[in-house]
Design a protein around this motif. Structure first.
Motif, PDB file in Angstrom:
ATOM      1  N   ILE A  55       1.020  -1.348   0.028  1.00  0.00           N
ATOM      2  CA  ILE A  55       0.108   0.077   0.022  1.00  0.00           C
ATOM      3  C   ILE A  55       0.942   1.264   0.112  1.00  0.00           C
ATOM      4  O   ILE A  55       2.105   1.176   0.329  1.00  0.00           O
ATOM      5  N   ASP A 107      -3.245   4.436  -1.264  1.00  0.00           N
ATOM      6  CA  ASP A 107      -4.326   3.821  -0.385  1.00  0.00           C
ATOM      7  C   ASP A 107      -4.672   4.667   0.850  1.00  0.00           C
ATOM      8  O   ASP A 107      -5.969   4.892   1.264  1.00  0.00           O
ATOM      9  N   VAL A 326      -8.573   6.877   4.239  1.00  0.00           N
ATOM     10  CA  VAL A 326      -8.405   5.696   2.882  1.00  0.00           C
ATOM     11  C   VAL A 326      -8.962   6.220   1.615  1.00  0.00           C
ATOM     12  O   VAL A 326     -10.307   6.545   1.818  1.00  0.00           O
ATOM     13  N   SER A 330      -8.971   2.647  -3.331  1.00  0.00           N
ATOM     14  CA  SER A 330      -8.039   1.819  -2.896  1.00  0.00           C
ATOM     15  C   SER A 330      -8.408   0.237  -3.014  1.00  0.00           C
ATOM     16  O   SER A 330      -9.411  -0.225  -2.666  1.00  0.00           O
ATOM     17  N   ALA A 336      -5.459  -0.851   4.118  1.00  0.00           N
ATOM     18  CA  ALA A 336      -5.028   0.567   4.649  1.00  0.00           C
ATOM     19  C   ALA A 336      -5.527   0.997   5.828  1.00  0.00           C
ATOM     20  O   ALA A 336      -4.817   1.705   6.657  1.00  0.00           O
TER      21      ALA A 336
END
Length: 453
Positions: A55, A107, A326, A330, A336
């Protein structure tokens, strides 16, 4: 689909009706957020292959890579890559929104509390209630509430900037003054300080700082934004705000404060030479004071905000604070959210964030933050005082009822412009807040956001 009511979220029972209303008034685009985000789920990441989920985290905080490295060292299943961005609506925020629209966002991203409504209007945030709701009790209530709309969680709070008074204790002591505990005492101290030296002032009137002026109004009891049905109520020119404006107008009219932009070259020189002897600012300002005037080490102290009525403990913040969100789209919202929670609640991480100047921790358990317990360099600069005790009380005293509206960047710009014009034209500061009221109503209505009359 997982749906959560306000009552199912810990530590939110103080204002359930407010939390239920807040999302609906942000605009039609947000209707999709509740429906679509509540169905969001991780795609499973790379767990099947045994490789860690990758991420990306966007932040403007200097040295936050230390916290990211600590996360990566302690987690085998998730690996975070830091991407440094520029703070603010014209820098990193614009980049974030463009990436969301293009379908390739980071993310996790750093976002100011004041900008969360703007991102919701743009349908740019994932609903992370499923992954975070059980963690609400870890955080100070008012900071947690900044990311809750209709009982759905859209951010994990990181840190704030609770206000306090930084002041030259040696100069106050030499004049027989204690730090002012009320605004009446502040006014009287301003007169004594001004009379002591032709170049000396108790403080600057920072016409360049909308967050400072907003904080003063908030501490005075103002609530500029609220919701009524599906509309926003705007009250920038309310009685409490005009009370604060008129107080500072008195100080200006009597030449008791210096009209100068704070953190400017002139202001820096005045702090260094003792011509400006106090500064109402956020907890993060400790580093600015010590960095600006290192030769004054040992002469400073910090006190609580002056109160409008003796015995009160009302406080406020400098522009709220910042959170981890977030971003919509994402591919790994679960992971995340896990990183966002760890970053802002793990004691090791929070201690790192505090030591690098990210702001006042959002977590409740301040005893677990090592950098708050023993900070010899900071304490020595402030004459041996543990200044963090002052800011712990300040942050706890911030009202959870303050709401940030959509278009906060417009609010900041209009308020700064209007106050600056009032100072230059020698017109009442109160009129600048009245003008900002009209400007903000027009801006919201211009974006199709309903405003209650």
């Amino acid at each position: 689909m997982n749906r959560f009511t306000t009552r199912e979220l810990p530590a939110m029972s103080h204002s359930p009706s407010s939390s239920r209303r807040r999302l609906g008034v942000l605009g039609a685009a947000v209707a999709a957020v509740v429906l679509l985000s509540s169905c969001a789920a991780s795609d499973g990441g790379d767990s099947a292959s045994g490789e860690p989920v990758e991420i990306t985290f966007q932040s403007w905080v200097p040295n936050i890579d230390r916290a990211v490295d600590a996360f990566n060292e302690s987690h085998d299943d998730i690996n975070v890559t830091l991407e440094t961005i520029t703070a603010g609506p014209d820098g990193g925020y614009a980049k974030m929104l463009s990436a969301v629209q293009a379908g390739n966002p980071a993310d996790v991203a750093q976002l100011g509390y004041d900008s969360i409504p703007d991102f919701l209007v743009a349908d740019a945030l994932e609903d992370i209630t499923e992954y975070t709701a059980d963690s609400a009790d870890l955080f100070t209530e008012w900071q947690w509430e900044t990311g809750v709309f209709d009982g759905q969680v859209y951010s994990v709070p990181q840190a704030s900037g609770p206000l306090g008074q930084f002041y030259r204790k040696d100069i106050f002591d030499s004049l027989g003054l204690s730090h002012p505990t009320t605004w009446d005492e502040y006014y009287e101290a301003a007169k004594v300080i001004r009379a002591s030296d032709p170049n000396r002032y108790i403080a600057a009137f920072a016409f360049n700082q909308a967050p400072w002026m907003i904080g003063l109004a908030q501490q005075g009891g103002a609530e500029w934004f609220a919701t009524e049905g599906d509309s926003w109520k705007v009250a920038i020119d309310d009685e409490e705000t005009l009370k604060v404006a008129n107080f500072w107008q008195k100080l200006i009219d009597e030449d008791l404060v210096k009209i100068v932009a704070d953190m400017s070259s002139e202001w820096n020189a005045d702090v260094q030479n003792g011509n400006i002897v106090s500064w109402i600012s956020g907890s993060w300002a400790a580093g600015i004071v010590s960095g600006t005037a290192p030769d004054t080490a040992g002469n400073w102290a910090v006190g609580a905000m002056p109160q409008w009525s003796d015995g009160e403990t009302a406080s406020a913040t400098w522009a709220g604070g910042s959170a981890s969100v977030v971003l919509k789209g994402s591919k790994h919202p679960k992971e995340a959210a896990e990183f966002a929670l760890w970053l802002n609640s793990d004691p090791e991480s929070v201690s790192i964030l505090t030591s690098i100047g990210a702001g006042w921790p959002a977590i409740r358990d301040l005893d677990s933050v090592a950098s708050l317990q023993d900070d010899p360099e900071v304490f020595a600069f402030f004459g041996g005082q543990n200044i963090w005790d002052v800011f712990a009380e300040s942050d706890a005293a911030v009202a959870a009822t303050w709401q940030w509206p959509p278009l906060s960047s417009t609010l900041f710009a209009d308020l700064t412009d209007n106050v600056k014009a009032a100072v230059e034209n020698k017109t009442p500061i109160a009129d600048a807040f009245v003008a900002t009221q009209a400007d903000m109503v027009a801006a919201l209505e211009g974006r199709g956001i309903s405003v209650a009359k």
